[in-house]
Design a protein around this motif. Structure first.
Motif, PDB file in Angstrom:
ATOM      1  N   SER A 160      -9.081  -2.445  -1.214  1.00 50.00           N
ATOM      2  CA  SER A 160      -9.216  -3.824  -0.740  1.00 50.00           C
ATOM      3  C   SER A 160      -8.901  -4.827  -1.841  1.00 50.00           C
ATOM      4  O   SER A 160      -8.213  -5.837  -1.594  1.00 50.00           O
ATOM      5  N   THR A 190      -8.100   2.662   4.822  1.00 49.71           N
ATOM      6  CA  THR A 190      -9.143   1.796   4.269  1.00 49.71           C
ATOM      7  C   THR A 190      -9.541   2.176   2.842  1.00 49.71           C
ATOM      8  O   THR A 190     -10.313   1.450   2.209  1.00 49.71           O
ATOM      9  N   ARG A 204      -5.130  -4.880  -2.439  1.00 51.77           N
ATOM     10  CA  ARG A 204      -4.401  -5.609  -1.393  1.00 51.77           C
ATOM     11  C   ARG A 204      -4.528  -7.118  -1.592  1.00 51.77           C
ATOM     12  O   ARG A 204      -3.569  -7.867  -1.364  1.00 51.77           O
ATOM     13  N   VAL A 217      -9.524   1.114  14.034  1.00 52.81           N
ATOM     14  CA  VAL A 217      -8.083   0.986  14.270  1.00 52.81           C
ATOM     15  C   VAL A 217      -7.424   2.297  13.871  1.00 52.81           C
ATOM     16  O   VAL A 217      -7.545   2.748  12.713  1.00 52.81           O
ATOM     17  N   THR A 261       0.823  -1.206   0.000  1.00 55.45           N
ATOM     18  CA  THR A 261       0.000   0.000   0.000  1.00 55.45           C
ATOM     19  C   THR A 261       0.858   1.257   0.000  1.00 55.45           C
ATOM     20  O   THR A 261       0.602   2.202  -0.765  1.00 55.45           O
ATOM     21  N   TYR A 266      -9.371   6.786   6.431  1.00 58.71           N
ATOM     22  CA  TYR A 266      -8.894   5.979   7.556  1.00 58.71           C
ATOM     23  C   TYR A 266     -10.077   5.285   8.239  1.00 58.71           C
ATOM     24  O   TYR A 266     -11.213   5.787   8.251  1.00 58.71           O
ATOM     25  N   GLN A 311      -5.276   3.113  10.387  1.00 58.27           N
ATOM     26  CA  GLN A 311      -5.506   2.095   9.346  1.00 58.27           C
ATOM     27  C   GLN A 311      -6.118   2.749   8.098  1.00 58.27           C
ATOM     28  O   GLN A 311      -7.164   3.399   8.169  1.00 58.27           O
TER      29      GLN A 311
END
Length: 593
Positions: free
Chosen positions: A369, A339, A372, A334, A312, A330, A337
């Motif tokens: 997503s 997103t 990743r 968390v 990332t 974010y 993190q």
């Protein structure tokens, strides 16, 4: 002696008729070679007279002591008498400085006429007083002398020696291409490839990558003082070999004055050394692109960054390196993190909120997503880019339409300068070459290739100067970048080029007017020839192009909004020289005249 034998001989194709001396360092009758009993010429006396001063210089002689200059009249010029050619020869030798008028210690020379339209001047590079003549940059003095002679005798006017013309292939290169069945000499083909690569590149690294992708061999030259500093480059074709079986290399400066590495670097850096453009995407101003084009360009940039990344952070760094703005989303559970992400054009960041595009809006597989998951796959290789069919037919058409509007905007800007300041449009004239070369490359249209080659001289500023960037020039560089992006897709869907071609014609006609106002007639002729070739383009479904008498209906439609600035529009039914140095002064080697 060998050169004199050729001048007094029959010629390669029996074209020499009645060879005789018309001028020289003495009167023509004194220098005329005698005739033997068998009708042949006795050249020994003339050879001895010309070479005698070489003995005075001894070891200080030039390695190539023979100076040879052909002077030819244009076909439309009247046939001149021996007396007129004699005056021309004396004028040239005086202005070049080898035999100034009244200088009795100058070099020895003769002018031989063996055809109605030209003479050959032959001189030995040794003065009669024992001095060594200066021949540094004599080609420029020859050109100035020829232009003076043209004005005095009412002959066809030719261009000055201002380095706007590209380096022409030699006779040997032309004959070599013909022997091997190549349509173009290697020098011409390499210049086309280098210009196209430079037009589509936004950095030095991308420029060399594009050359490699085109199958061009590249040899880089590095400094002997500073380790790792590149100072130049040379290019070659893999199948163009010399007698030793090695590639024939051409440095950038041997192709054209603006293709040296320092001049190319000026494309990507400012005068202060700051980087002007890091990627093919950052010069594009998103405010001037249609919605469909904006998405296509951003998706191309994001997909390229994703293909070359494995994490990332690396992906986000590459996006910023492409000159794009990046906004992160974010998670709420968390801390820290990431997103999601969104991208925008950097050129839109002028105090207003730019138009952001999340990755999932650009393409389903470009959400963070999904990326990743792809990077986590054991078969993923960040060094191997995935081949995507990136553009739909509608997007490719949108890129062509936006490129056409960019060309129309540049034309409007140049037309403003026609009245106010014709010299302020140099950057646009230079950038037009980029747009033509890339358009020819991505379409494969032979008429556009001819137009780009014909326009070549009209693009350059004198002596290879690099102009200051202007909005009109940037619009044409945008045109080139947009068209280059369409060439990355696998699906070569036919798009309508009617508006783009019409705007190119209008642009070239306007540049021809501009060059005429600047009294750069050779460059104006080059732009007119390019426009004539562009008129031969037959886009799918289009009618034949109109004659060059004036702007056609499509061109008038494209220019109807002038002088308004270019902005997104809604979808609507929208030489042989005379006399000139035909080969330049030639030092004929260590042979005797």
């Amino acid at each position: 002696m060998g050169l004199l034998r050729y001048l007094y001989g029959p010629g390669r194709h029996e074209e020499h008729r009645d060879p005789h001396v018309v001028a020289g360092f003495r009167s023509a009758p004194e220098l005329e070679p005698g005739v033997r009993a068998d009708g042949s010429r006795d050249l020994r006396r003339l050879d001895a007279l010309l070479t005698q001063p070489l003995a005075l210089l001894g070891e200080r002689n030039y390695r190539q002591p023979v100076w040879h200059l052909p002077l030819r009249a244009a076909p439309e010029d009247p046939v001149m008498s021996d007396r007129q050619w004699a005056r021309i020869a004396h004028e040239v030798m005086d202005r070049v400085g080898l035999a100034p008028d009244g200088d009795f210690g100058a070099v020895r020379w003769v002018a031989v006429r063996h055809a109605a339209d030209h003479v050959h001047i032959v001189a030995t590079l040794a003065r009669q007083d024992g001095g060594r003549p200066d021949v540094w940059n004599d080609g420029y003095r020859v050109r100035d002398a020829c232009r003076t002679v043209e004005q005095q005798h009412g002959l066809r006017r030719t261009a000055p020696a201002d380095r706007t013309a590209a380096r022409r292939p030699s006779r040997g290169e032309i004959e070599k291409a013909a022997r091997h069945g190549r349509p173009l000499p290697s020098r011409t083909l390499l210049r086309r490839k280098v210009q196209t690569a430079a037009a589509g590149a936004s950095s030095e690294a991308e420029f060399f990558r594009r050359l490699h992708d085109e199958g061009v061999l590249v040899r880089q030259r590095f400094s002997e003082r500073t380790a790792g500093e590149m100072t130049g480059y040379a290019v070659a074709l893999p199948d163009d070999l010399n007698g030793d079986g090695r590639p024939v290399w051409f440095g950038g400066g041997k192709l054209a004055a603006d293709l040296t590495l320092p001049k190319l670097r000026r494309r990507w850096t400012g005068a202060d050394g700051s980087v002007r453009a890091l990627s093919p995407f950052c010069p594009l101003d998103g405010r001037h692109l249609s919605e469909r084009t904006r998405r296509a360009v951003l998706r191309t940039a994001v997909r390229r960054a994703a293909d070359e990344s494995a994490t990332t952070n690396e992906f986000l760094d590459r996006l910023r390196g492409e000159g794009l703005l990046v906004k992160l989303r974010y998670g709420q559970t968390v801390d820290g993190q990431i997103t999601g992400y969104a991208v925008a054009f950097a050129a839109e960041h002028d105090g207003k909120e730019p138009n952001w595009y999340p990755g999932s809006r650009l393409a389903d597989d470009l959400s963070l997503s999904r990326l990743r998951q792809r990077w986590a796959s054991p078969v993923a290789d960040p060094q191997v880019a995935v081949d995507h069919d990136e553009l739909t037919p509608e997007e490719r058409q949108a890129l062509y339409d936006d490129a056409a509007r960019a060309a129309a905007f540049a034309t409007a800007q140049i037309r403003r300068h026609l009245v106010t300041n014709p010299h302020a449009a140099q950057d646009a004239c230079w950038a037009a070459s980029d747009a033509l070369h890339v358009a020819a490359r991505v379409t494969g249209n032979r008429h556009l290739h001819r137009a780009a080659d014909a326009y070549d001289r009209a693009a350059r500023a004198p002596y290879g100067r690099i102009p200051t960037p202007t909005p009109a020039g940037n619009a044409l560089r945008t045109t080139a970048r947009l068209l280059a992006l369409t060439g990355t897709a696998k699906d070569r869907t036919v798009v309508s080029m009617v508006l783009l071609v019409a705007n190119f014609i209008s642009l070239l006609d306007t540049i021809a007017q501009l060059r005429s106002l600047q009294e750069r007639h050779a460059q104006a002729d080059a732009a007119r020839r390019a426009a004539a070739h562009t008129r031969e383009v037959r886009p799918a479904g289009s009618a034949p192009s109109p004659p060059p008498a004036g702007p056609n209906a499509q061109a008038r439609l494209a220019m109807a909004a002038f002088p308004n600035a270019w902005a997104p529009l809604p979808q609507v039914a929208q030489s042989r020289s005379a006399p000139s140095a035909s080969t330049g002064p030639v030092r004929s080697g260590r042979r005797r005249p």
